[in-house]
Design an enzyme around this catalytic site. Structure first.
Site, short mmCIF file in Angstrom:
data_model
loop_
_atom_site.label_atom_id
_atom_site.label_comp_id
_atom_site.label_asym_id
_atom_site.label_seq_id
_atom_site.Cartn_x
_atom_site.Cartn_y
_atom_site.Cartn_z
N SER A 176 -13.59 -66.52 -18.64
CA SER A 176 -12.82 -65.37 -18.14
C SER A 176 -12.16 -64.66 -19.31
O SER A 176 -11.96 -65.26 -20.38
CB SER A 176 -11.75 -65.86 -17.15
OG SER A 176 -10.85 -64.83 -16.82
N TYR A 230 -4.53 -71.59 -15.00
CA TYR A 230 -5.85 -70.97 -15.00
C TYR A 230 -6.23 -70.48 -16.41
O TYR A 230 -7.32 -70.77 -16.91
CB TYR A 230 -5.87 -69.81 -14.02
CG TYR A 230 -7.21 -69.12 -13.87
CD1 TYR A 230 -8.21 -69.66 -13.08
CD2 TYR A 230 -7.46 -67.91 -14.53
CE1 TYR A 230 -9.43 -69.03 -12.93
CE2 TYR A 230 -8.68 -67.27 -14.40
CZ TYR A 230 -9.66 -67.83 -13.59
OH TYR A 230 -10.88 -67.20 -13.47
#
Length: 329
Positions: A184, A197
């Site tokens: 990501s 995350y």
């Protein structure tokens, strides 16, 4: 007579000059490849390739299965959600693709190894491994129960270790294979409410780079790795309501198409959209207050809803007891 120190200095100069010449050649080659029309670029043929996709029971994993099966790849999907697996199988078979599905809890290494063994016995060696499964808590760190932090790391990064350890030996022995890490942009820039995350995605980016370096160091030229770093994606159930200013969230279909292209071209790292490469460059040269101001302006709230934890389309919510006793977990 040349002294040892003079010889070492001369050798160092030669090494530096040699490095610069080779580096310039590689850069020039990369620029030429990037500027070539698609019709002149080399694309890997996916026909007949065994492709394993974790988190294939929905979202991006399902779309990748559909895209790659359409090009003749033989798909195996893993997911903790049996209903999601069945739906992916149904959709891929409806378009004439070859696909199999196995239930696997990626948060448990013993289950990963068990299902990996079954996969190899039933379907043979894996040619392309796509570590796609991901988890999101979406809470401030001090409001996040320990079990959800643990789950985030178990699925978002530790599972990559177990799948790669399971399938990489056969790839090395054949000198053929491709490992794709779905990371990501949160693996390059920190975001509020995404501490666990982001940390797991930073680890995923480092995992891919270190693994690639290790393979090159061992002379394994036929096994490729690719790290994919997209911005927030729509319709995955993870970032559907994210508040993003100035930059639109990504369409799932566009991300899937770009990932398939990256696999075919054996790209080392893909940022979606590519303009975000400038963000990484600015982060390196700008003072921290500028970086922080930019990111907080770009993403005012990454998780506007009440915190939940998503694992392969299953929402796992902390109990009220956990929410109250977070600091004592």
């Amino acid at each position: 007579m040349v002294s040892k120190s003079d010889y070492n200095l001369l050798q160092s100069i030669v090494d530096v000059v040699g490095f610069i010449v080779i580096a310039l050649g590689i850069i020039a080659q990369s620029i030429v490849r990037a500027c070539l029309p698609k019709s002149y670029r080399k694309f890997k043929n996916l026909n007949g390739q065994n492709v394993l996709i974790t988190g294939g029971g929905g979202g991006l994993g399902r779309l990748l299965a559909l895209r790659m099966a359409n090009q003749g790849a033989k798909i195996i999907v893993w997911d903790v959600n049996q209903e999601g697996i069945e739906e992916t199988l149904k959709q891929v078979k409806a378009q004439g693709g070859t696909i199999h599905g196995l239930k696997c809890d990626l948060s448990k290494n013993e289950d990963v190894y068990r299902v990996a063994k079954l996969t190899k016995e039933e379907f043979g060696d894996i040619d392309i491994l796509i570590n796609n499964a991901g988890v999101l808590s979406g809470k401030f760190l001090l409001d996040t129960p320990d079990r959800l932090i643990q789950l985030t790391f178990d699925v978002n990064i530790l599972a990559h270790f177990w799948t790669v350890k399971a399938f990489l030996p056969a790839m090395i022995s054949r000198n053929k294979g491709h490992i794709i890490t779905i990371a990501s942009m949160a693996g390059h820039v920190g975001v509020s409410k995404l501490v666990d995350y982001c940390a797991s995605k930073y680890a995923a980016v480092g995992f891919d780079e270190s693994l690639r370096m290790e393979l090159e160091d061992q002379g394994v030229t036929g096994v490729k790795t690719t790290a994919v770093c997209p911005y927030f994606i729509q319709s995955t159930g993870m970032f559907g309501n994210v508040h993003s200013r100035f930059l639109s969230t990504l369409k799932l279909s566009d991300v899937a198409d770009r990932i398939v292209e990256a696999i075919q071209r054996e790209e080392e790292q893909v940022m979606i959209p590519s303009v975000l490469r400038l963000t990484i460059l600015l982060k390196l040269v700008m003072p921290w207050p500028v970086v922080s101001m930019f990111m907080r302006g770009l993403v005012p709230d990454a998780a506007p809803e009440e915190p939940t934890n998503k694992l392969n389309n299953n929402m796992v919510k902390p109990t009220s007891k956990e929410a109250v006793n977070v600091k004592n977990d």
